[in-house]
Scaffold this active site. Structure first.
Site, PDB file in Angstrom:
ATOM      1  CB  CYS A  74       1.071  -0.913  -4.574  1.00  0.00           C
ATOM      2  SG  CYS A  74       0.904  -2.642  -5.059  1.00  0.00           S
ATOM      3  N   GLY A  75       3.215  -0.805  -7.386  1.00  0.00           N
ATOM      4  CA  GLY A  75       3.273  -0.852  -8.839  1.00  0.00           C
ATOM      5  C   GLY A  75       2.257  -1.800  -9.455  1.00  0.00           C
ATOM      6  CG  ASN A  76       2.630  -6.065  -9.570  1.00  0.00           C
ATOM      7  OD1 ASN A  76       2.956  -5.808 -10.724  1.00  0.00           O
ATOM      8  ND2 ASN A  76       3.290  -6.938  -8.818  1.00  0.00           N
ATOM      9  CG  ASN A 170       8.573  -3.211   0.358  1.00  0.00           C
ATOM     10  OD1 ASN A 170       7.656  -3.838   0.863  1.00  0.00           O
ATOM     11  ND2 ASN A 170       8.471  -1.920   0.054  1.00  0.00           N
ATOM     12  CD  GLU A 188       4.649  -6.554  -1.516  1.00  0.00           C
ATOM     13  OE1 GLU A 188       4.094  -5.494  -1.169  1.00  0.00           O
ATOM     14  OE2 GLU A 188       4.272  -7.244  -2.480  1.00  0.00           O
ATOM     15  CB  CYS A 198       6.832  -6.729  -4.972  1.00  0.00           C
ATOM     16  SG  CYS A 198       6.982  -5.043  -4.332  1.00  0.00           S
ATOM     17  N   GLY A 199       5.519  -5.008  -7.749  1.00  0.00           N
ATOM     18  CA  GLY A 199       5.837  -4.134  -8.873  1.00  0.00           C
ATOM     19  C   GLY A 199       6.934  -3.132  -8.598  1.00  0.00           C
ATOM     20  CB  THR A 200       7.514  -0.602  -5.920  1.00  0.00           C
ATOM     21  OG1 THR A 200       7.131  -1.430  -4.806  1.00  0.00           O
ATOM     22  CG2 THR A 200       6.376   0.339  -6.287  1.00  0.00           C
TER      23      THR A 200
END
Length: 261
Positions: A74-76, A170, A188, A198-200
């Site tokens: 999860c990027g964020n 996603n 998601e 969503c970071g990714t």
């Protein structure tokens, strides 16, 4: 059990963060994780993240979706965890941490703006109507018109299950902005709904727009419902390297909650 927690958000993508360096948290208790993420009966979040000790990095990231199940990168969430590590005094302005997709590095400034290095993306699958790639989590990226009125939950769920099966992907819907960059909305998996960011997914969208030649920029601003994120990268053969995701990561509140499970 009386559980101390911290609530963080990164462009509206919110997380329950727990310092689990003493390994007290029952990590296999799916019901507990889900109840903590519940917005009516718990704290409320898109996911839960444990910060743990790691022998090869500053710390380890263990991520759960709001349904209680362990999930991919999860990027964020990673950016929020870096800000959390700074709050705990584990790091100052630079960090390294391990996640499900490997080792990550990051920097964080005094305003808790975090620049996170994502994994290289060696392959991008281009289809006639969409692009598919893995940026630590699988992402479907599709251009649409009138994004603001688009039914993300309905169309996202249809693709998430219909095209990708139970394991899922996603789903990101993207529209070029008249000014600069792109607007993006994401469905998601695991949350099974649209999230504010969503970071990714933002990372995947930037690479997909470049790969499909919608833009030749390698520094791209993406506008999510929760705020703006920046993605920078370098082309590397058929894929991409030196991929960075940058944006704010803010502490919302901290507290204690009684856990019955």
């Amino acid at each position: 059990m009386l559980l101390q927690f911290y609530k963080y958000q990164g462009t509206g993508n919110d997380f329950v963060l727990i310092d689990n360096r003493t390994d007290f948290f029952p990590k296999n208790n799916t019901k507990l994780v889900s109840s903590l993420c519940d917005r009516h009966f718990g704290i409320g979040a898109d996911g839960l993240i444990l910060l743990e000790n790691d022998s090869e990095a500053d710390f380890k990231m263990i991520y759960y979706n709001s349904d209680g199940n362990p999930s991919s990168m999860c990027g964020n969430g990673g950016r929020c965890l870096v800000a959390f590590a700074k709050l705990l005094g584990i790091i100052e302005d630079k960090a390294s941490f391990s996640a499900t997709d490997g080792l990550h590095t990051a920097t964080v400034d005094s305003a808790n703006r975090v620049c996170l290095q994502m994994q290289d993306v060696p392959h991008v699958r281009q289809k006639p109507n969409y692009t598919f790639l893995d940026t630590g989590s699988p992402h479907h990226v599709q251009l649409v018109e009138q994004l603001q009125e688009f039914n993300v939950r309905k169309e996202g769920a249809k693709l998430r299950f219909g095209l990708y099966g139970q394991k899922g992907s996603n789903i990101n819907f993207v529209e070029p902005d008249p000014g600069e960059g792109f607007s993006i909305r994401t469905y998601e998996r695991g949350v099974e709904n649209e999230t504010l960011s969503c970071g990714t997914g933002v990372t995947a969208a930037a690479l997909a727009m470049h790969h499909s030649k919608v833009t030749d920029a390698t520094n791209i601003i993406l506008h999510t419902l929760g705020g703006d994120l920046e993605v920078t990268f370098e082309k590397d053969g058929e894929g991409y390297k030196n991929v960075h995701l940058t944006g704010p990561a803010q502490l919302v509140f901290k507290g204690e909650i009684i856990c019955s499970d």
